[in-house]
Design a protein around this motif. Structure first.
Motif, PDB file in Angstrom:
ATOM      1  N   GLU A 255       0.733  -1.209  -0.062  1.00 55.40           N
ATOM      2  CA  GLU A 255      -0.050  -0.027  -0.206  1.00 55.40           C
ATOM      3  C   GLU A 255       0.797   1.322  -0.025  1.00 55.40           C
ATOM      4  O   GLU A 255       1.666   1.351   0.900  1.00 55.40           O
ATOM      5  N   VAL A 256       0.792   2.139  -0.951  1.00 52.36           N
ATOM      6  CA  VAL A 256       1.467   3.189  -0.911  1.00 52.36           C
ATOM      7  C   VAL A 256       0.479   4.464  -1.038  1.00 52.36           C
ATOM      8  O   VAL A 256      -0.656   4.507  -1.715  1.00 52.36           O
ATOM      9  N   SER A 257       0.933   5.347  -0.070  1.00 52.16           N
ATOM     10  CA  SER A 257       0.125   6.658   0.123  1.00 52.16           C
ATOM     11  C   SER A 257       1.019   7.937  -0.075  1.00 52.16           C
ATOM     12  O   SER A 257       2.364   7.603   0.358  1.00 52.16           O
ATOM     13  N   GLU A 258       0.706   8.993  -0.288  1.00 52.70           N
ATOM     14  CA  GLU A 258       1.331  10.238  -0.464  1.00 52.70           C
ATOM     15  C   GLU A 258       0.744  11.368   0.374  1.00 52.70           C
ATOM     16  O   GLU A 258      -0.424  11.478   0.372  1.00 52.70           O
ATOM     17  N   GLY A 259       1.534  12.189   1.147  1.00 53.30           N
ATOM     18  CA  GLY A 259       1.155  13.253   2.178  1.00 53.30           C
ATOM     19  C   GLY A 259       1.450  14.655   1.521  1.00 53.30           C
ATOM     20  O   GLY A 259       1.910  14.657   0.326  1.00 53.30           O
ATOM     21  N   PRO A 260       0.293  15.517   1.820  1.00 52.07           N
ATOM     22  CA  PRO A 260       0.647  16.882   1.199  1.00 52.07           C
ATOM     23  C   PRO A 260       1.898  17.355   1.361  1.00 52.07           C
ATOM     24  O   PRO A 260       2.083  18.458   0.667  1.00 52.07           O
ATOM     25  N   ASP A 261       2.749  17.046   2.315  1.00 50.06           N
ATOM     26  CA  ASP A 261       4.194  17.605   2.693  1.00 50.06           C
ATOM     27  C   ASP A 261       5.222  16.849   1.747  1.00 50.06           C
ATOM     28  O   ASP A 261       6.400  17.290   2.023  1.00 50.06           O
ATOM     29  N   GLY A 262       5.013  16.243   0.665  1.00 47.19           N
ATOM     30  CA  GLY A 262       6.034  15.574   0.034  1.00 47.19           C
ATOM     31  C   GLY A 262       6.709  14.431   0.445  1.00 47.19           C
ATOM     32  O   GLY A 262       7.365  13.971  -0.102  1.00 47.19           O
TER      33      GLY A 262
ATOM     34  N   VAL B 203       4.009  -2.647   4.011  1.00 45.50           N
ATOM     35  CA  VAL B 203       4.230  -3.912   3.320  1.00 45.50           C
ATOM     36  C   VAL B 203       3.207  -4.986   4.471  1.00 45.50           C
ATOM     37  O   VAL B 203       3.563  -5.056   5.496  1.00 45.50           O
ATOM     38  N   VAL B 204       2.150  -5.356   3.659  1.00 39.90           N
ATOM     39  CA  VAL B 204       1.050  -5.881   4.432  1.00 39.90           C
ATOM     40  C   VAL B 204       1.121  -7.447   4.369  1.00 39.90           C
ATOM     41  O   VAL B 204       1.286  -8.040   3.150  1.00 39.90           O
ATOM     42  N   CYS B 205       0.966  -8.244   5.414  1.00 41.65           N
ATOM     43  CA  CYS B 205       0.939  -9.728   5.500  1.00 41.65           C
ATOM     44  C   CYS B 205      -0.309 -10.249   6.145  1.00 41.65           C
ATOM     45  O   CYS B 205      -1.080  -9.529   6.669  1.00 41.65           O
ATOM     46  N   ASP B 206      -0.652 -11.530   5.430  1.00 39.52           N
ATOM     47  CA  ASP B 206      -1.790 -12.110   6.250  1.00 39.52           C
ATOM     48  C   ASP B 206      -1.338 -12.920   7.569  1.00 39.52           C
ATOM     49  O   ASP B 206      -0.325 -13.126   7.432  1.00 39.52           O
ATOM     50  N   ALA B 207      -2.356 -13.182   8.303  1.00 44.19           N
ATOM     51  CA  ALA B 207      -1.880 -13.995   9.557  1.00 44.19           C
ATOM     52  C   ALA B 207      -2.782 -15.299   9.729  1.00 44.19           C
ATOM     53  O   ALA B 207      -4.111 -14.977   8.988  1.00 44.19           O
ATOM     54  N   LEU B 208      -2.504 -16.130  10.148  1.00 43.42           N
ATOM     55  CA  LEU B 208      -3.186 -17.389  10.329  1.00 43.42           C
ATOM     56  C   LEU B 208      -4.552 -17.157  11.661  1.00 43.42           C
ATOM     57  O   LEU B 208      -4.146 -16.643  12.385  1.00 43.42           O
TER      58      LEU B 208
ATOM     59  N   ALA C 104       1.464  -5.268   9.526  1.00 46.27           N
ATOM     60  CA  ALA C 104       2.124  -4.336   8.256  1.00 46.27           C
ATOM     61  C   ALA C 104       3.268  -3.602   8.733  1.00 46.27           C
ATOM     62  O   ALA C 104       3.030  -3.071   9.959  1.00 46.27           O
ATOM     63  N   LEU C 105       4.163  -3.809   8.028  1.00 46.79           N
ATOM     64  CA  LEU C 105       5.375  -2.725   8.390  1.00 46.79           C
ATOM     65  C   LEU C 105       5.244  -1.504   7.468  1.00 46.79           C
ATOM     66  O   LEU C 105       5.223  -1.480   6.203  1.00 46.79           O
TER      67      LEU C 105
ATOM     68  N   PRO D 212       1.286   1.415 -10.267  1.00 44.72           N
ATOM     69  CA  PRO D 212       0.728   2.386  -9.671  1.00 44.72           C
ATOM     70  C   PRO D 212       1.800   3.202  -8.602  1.00 44.72           C
ATOM     71  O   PRO D 212       2.165   2.330  -7.707  1.00 44.72           O
ATOM     72  N   THR D 213       1.676   4.550  -8.217  1.00 43.31           N
ATOM     73  CA  THR D 213       2.290   5.339  -7.455  1.00 43.31           C
ATOM     74  C   THR D 213       1.517   5.390  -6.017  1.00 43.31           C
ATOM     75  O   THR D 213       1.925   5.924  -5.128  1.00 43.31           O
ATOM     76  N   ARG D 214       0.327   4.960  -6.174  1.00 41.64           N
ATOM     77  CA  ARG D 214      -0.377   5.274  -4.960  1.00 41.64           C
ATOM     78  C   ARG D 214      -1.522   4.013  -5.121  1.00 41.64           C
ATOM     79  O   ARG D 214      -1.986   3.234  -6.137  1.00 41.64           O
ATOM     80  N   GLY D 215      -2.078   3.725  -3.894  1.00 41.09           N
ATOM     81  CA  GLY D 215      -3.094   2.561  -3.744  1.00 41.09           C
ATOM     82  C   GLY D 215      -2.307   1.217  -3.170  1.00 41.09           C
ATOM     83  O   GLY D 215      -1.204   1.118  -2.846  1.00 41.09           O
ATOM     84  N   ALA D 216      -3.377   0.233  -3.582  1.00 39.19           N
ATOM     85  CA  ALA D 216      -2.770  -1.118  -2.927  1.00 39.19           C
ATOM     86  C   ALA D 216      -2.645  -2.015  -4.505  1.00 39.19           C
ATOM     87  O   ALA D 216      -2.900  -1.715  -5.227  1.00 39.19           O
TER      88      ALA D 216
END
Length: 247
Positions: free
Chosen positions: A123-130, A136-141, A148-149, A200-204
């Motif tokens: 998952e990538v997101s961008e803030g208004p301050d640049g 980095v999302v994982c699934d769990a048992l 997520a890290l 994609p530079t944003r989103g999942a």
């Protein structure tokens, strides 16, 4: 051991076990020691935090106080956090120069890793301050909550890092058919993910063929969520001094 006493865990979720021989090993300068045949792809200094993601909530379980050295390889992402309060400190007498040698001790060192068999999506997101953030999302048992890290830094660097992680994860899984059974559509998706075309530079972005992580113990499934993320490093947990180890 408390769930946040070792940086291998994000919340109660297991990213690497304390007695796991494959945990990240460090040299005398606290740099990652590559495994035999492992290729280094890049190194950055980024802010690092651990999250637990639910269907409707997002809990930040911990955050490192200073930027960590993040190393990307063809097998994993590893991070090491040191700082003024985490470096070599003098003994009680205070002097550590050559003429006045005193006992020294290694203070707390924070490190951890995510191996490429674990991530299920980016998952990538961008803030208004640049600035930007890569999760980095994982699934769990046996639970719908996902560890997520989160890596934060300049938006351009985060976007490039996300593409590098995407290609590395895909290449790792395609090169190891014995790791997990991939369906033809999953294999086709990974071939696309491994390609040089910018994503994609944003989103999942999904990463087929992931293996889930697991809780450290049965009791962790029922531990209530903390209202506030614990500070790191914890002052009530004694430092562990093991040269060459990741903690």
């Amino acid at each position: 051991m408390q769930e946040d006493a070792a940086p291998f865990f994000i919340g109660p979720h297991r990213f690497d076990a304390d007695d796991d021989r494959t945990r990240p090993l460090l040299d005398r300068r606290y740099a990652l020691l590559p495994e035999p045949g492992e290729q280094l792809l890049g190194q950055h200094r980024l802010l690092v935090a651990g999250h637990l993601l639910g269907p409707t909530d997002d809990l930040r379980s911990w955050a490192l106080p200073t930027p960590a050295a993040v190393t990307l390889t063809d097998r994993r992402l590893a991070y090491v956090c040191t700082g003024s309060e985490l470096s070599l400190v003098s003994g009680r007498d205070g002097r550590t120069d050559a003429r006045h040698r005193r006992p020294v001790r290694l203070s707390r060192l924070v490190s951890g890793q995510i191996r490429w068999q674990w991530p299920s999506r980016l998952e990538v997101s961008e803030g208004p301050d640049g600035t930007g953030e890569l999760r980095v999302v994982c699934d769990a048992l046996r639970t719908i909550r996902q560890p997520a890290l989160a890596l934060a830094g300049p938006a351009g660097l985060i976007a490039a890092l996300a593409q590098q992680v995407r290609r590395s994860v895909a290449a790792y899984r395609l090169a190891r058919p014995d790791l997990v059974d991939l369906s033809p559509p999953e294999r086709d998706t990974l071939v696309v993910r491994m390609g040089p075309a910018p994503g994609p530079t944003r989103g999942a972005l999904t990463l087929p063929g992931s293996l889930p992580v697991e809780f450290l113990s049965r009791d962790d499934y029922y531990r209530p969520a903390l209202a506030e993320p614990p500070a790191w490093p914890r002052q009530d947990v004694p430092a562990r001094d093991r040269p060459g180890s990741a903690c």
